[in-house]
Design an enzyme around this catalytic site. Structure first.
Site, short mmCIF file in Angstrom:
data_model
loop_
_atom_site.label_atom_id
_atom_site.label_comp_id
_atom_site.label_asym_id
_atom_site.label_seq_id
_atom_site.Cartn_x
_atom_site.Cartn_y
_atom_site.Cartn_z
N GLY A 1 0.82 -1.02 -0.11
CA GLY A 1 -0.18 0.10 0.05
C GLY A 1 0.82 1.25 -0.11
O GLY A 1 1.96 1.31 0.42
N GLN B 1 2.99 9.93 1.37
CA GLN B 1 4.29 9.25 1.61
C GLN B 1 5.11 9.61 0.33
O GLN B 1 6.49 9.27 0.52
CB GLN B 1 4.02 7.75 1.52
CG GLN B 1 3.27 7.37 2.71
CD GLN B 1 3.26 5.90 2.59
OE1 GLN B 1 2.33 5.00 2.08
NE2 GLN B 1 4.35 4.99 3.36
N CYS C 1 5.82 -0.01 7.40
CA CYS C 1 5.49 0.98 6.69
C CYS C 1 6.68 1.43 5.85
O CYS C 1 8.00 1.35 6.15
CB CYS C 1 5.20 2.06 7.53
SG CYS C 1 4.60 3.48 6.64
N LEU C 2 6.40 1.70 4.52
CA LEU C 2 7.56 2.07 3.65
C LEU C 2 8.22 3.33 3.96
O LEU C 2 9.65 3.47 3.72
CB LEU C 2 7.07 2.13 2.08
CG LEU C 2 6.55 0.85 1.31
CD1 LEU C 2 5.97 1.21 0.16
CD2 LEU C 2 8.04 -0.11 1.16
N HIS D 1 -4.66 1.08 7.32
CA HIS D 1 -3.03 1.84 7.38
C HIS D 1 -3.15 2.92 6.48
O HIS D 1 -2.57 4.19 6.77
CB HIS D 1 -2.20 0.81 6.99
CG HIS D 1 -0.71 1.14 7.09
ND1 HIS D 1 0.05 0.66 7.98
CD2 HIS D 1 -0.01 1.97 6.31
CE1 HIS D 1 1.40 1.01 8.12
NE2 HIS D 1 1.33 1.72 6.76
N GLU D 2 -3.61 2.90 5.22
CA GLU D 2 -3.25 4.02 4.31
C GLU D 2 -4.37 5.22 4.57
O GLU D 2 -3.95 6.23 4.38
CB GLU D 2 -3.82 3.37 2.78
CG GLU D 2 -2.88 2.37 2.27
CD GLU D 2 -1.26 2.43 2.43
OE1 GLU D 2 -0.74 3.48 2.53
OE2 GLU D 2 -0.61 1.40 3.15
N HIS E 1 -2.86 7.21 6.97
CA HIS E 1 -1.84 7.98 6.26
C HIS E 1 -2.48 9.35 5.75
O HIS E 1 -1.79 10.68 6.01
CB HIS E 1 -1.19 7.38 5.09
CG HIS E 1 0.07 6.54 5.66
ND1 HIS E 1 1.42 7.04 6.15
CD2 HIS E 1 0.39 5.41 5.12
CE1 HIS E 1 2.20 6.16 6.19
NE2 HIS E 1 1.68 5.16 5.72
ZN ZN Z 1 2.65 3.10 5.94
#
Ligand code: ZN
Length: 168
Positions: A46, A51, A91-92, A133-134, A137
């Site tokens: 995701g 991000q 998380c990226l 999660h997204e 963000h």
């Molecule tokens: Zn993330």
């Protein structure tokens, strides 16, 4: 544009609240194309627009094993939830840190597609987790915000150590 640079914690852009998308044109299309490219290249499941430093309510998700089921969600709202499930997340934007938090097990999502068409989606398990999660963000919330105080302190220590090591 192609691949975009992923913003890494504690970049302040990750704490911004994204704004509603109102234009469903070619700019949005190229944003989602770049986001998918960036997500796949980073082996993520995701990616939210903040991000990559874009403050719009756009996220890309793909939890399929072969990563061929791309889901693009614009202006997403989680309108119903049920149950709780432990979720080991990463998380990226927070590389190399994983921890278990609690998520809702089942959700109903309302969102728009790239053409601005409304849709509703019922999701459970990993897909529900990834969407939560997204959507977090897009509201400036990171998964570490869901940690208990003890684990949060552990994260802060871990992060300080990482930062020191990188500066050596
Ligand atoms: Zn993330």
């Amino acid at each position: 544009m192609g691949m975009r640079e992923i913003k890494i914690y504690p970049d302040p852009v990750l704490r911004e609240t994204c704004g509603k998308v109102t234009e469903f044109g070619s700019a949005l299309k190229s944003l989602t194309t770049d986001m998918a490219l960036t997500m796949y290249a980073s082996s993520g499941i995701g990616l939210a627009a903040s991000q990559i430093g874009v403050l719009e309510r756009v996220a890309v998700v793909d939890v399929s094993a072969k990563q061929h089921e791309r889901l693009i969600i614009i202006n997403p709202e989680i309108v119903w939830t049920q149950g709780a499930i432990p979720s080991e997340e990463g998380c990226l934007s927070i590389p190399e840190f994983r921890e278990i938090i609690q998520r809702k097990e089942h959700i109903v999502l309302q969102a728009q597609d790239e053409k601005g068409k409304d849709f509703e989606l019922q999701a459970s398990g990993i897909l529900a987790i990834c969407i939560q999660h997204e959507v977090d963000h897009l509201n400036g919330v990171l998964f570490i915000d869901h940690l208990s105080r003890l684990k949060r302190d552990f994260f802060k220590k871990w992060h300080r150590k990482q930062a020191l090591e990188q500066n050596e």
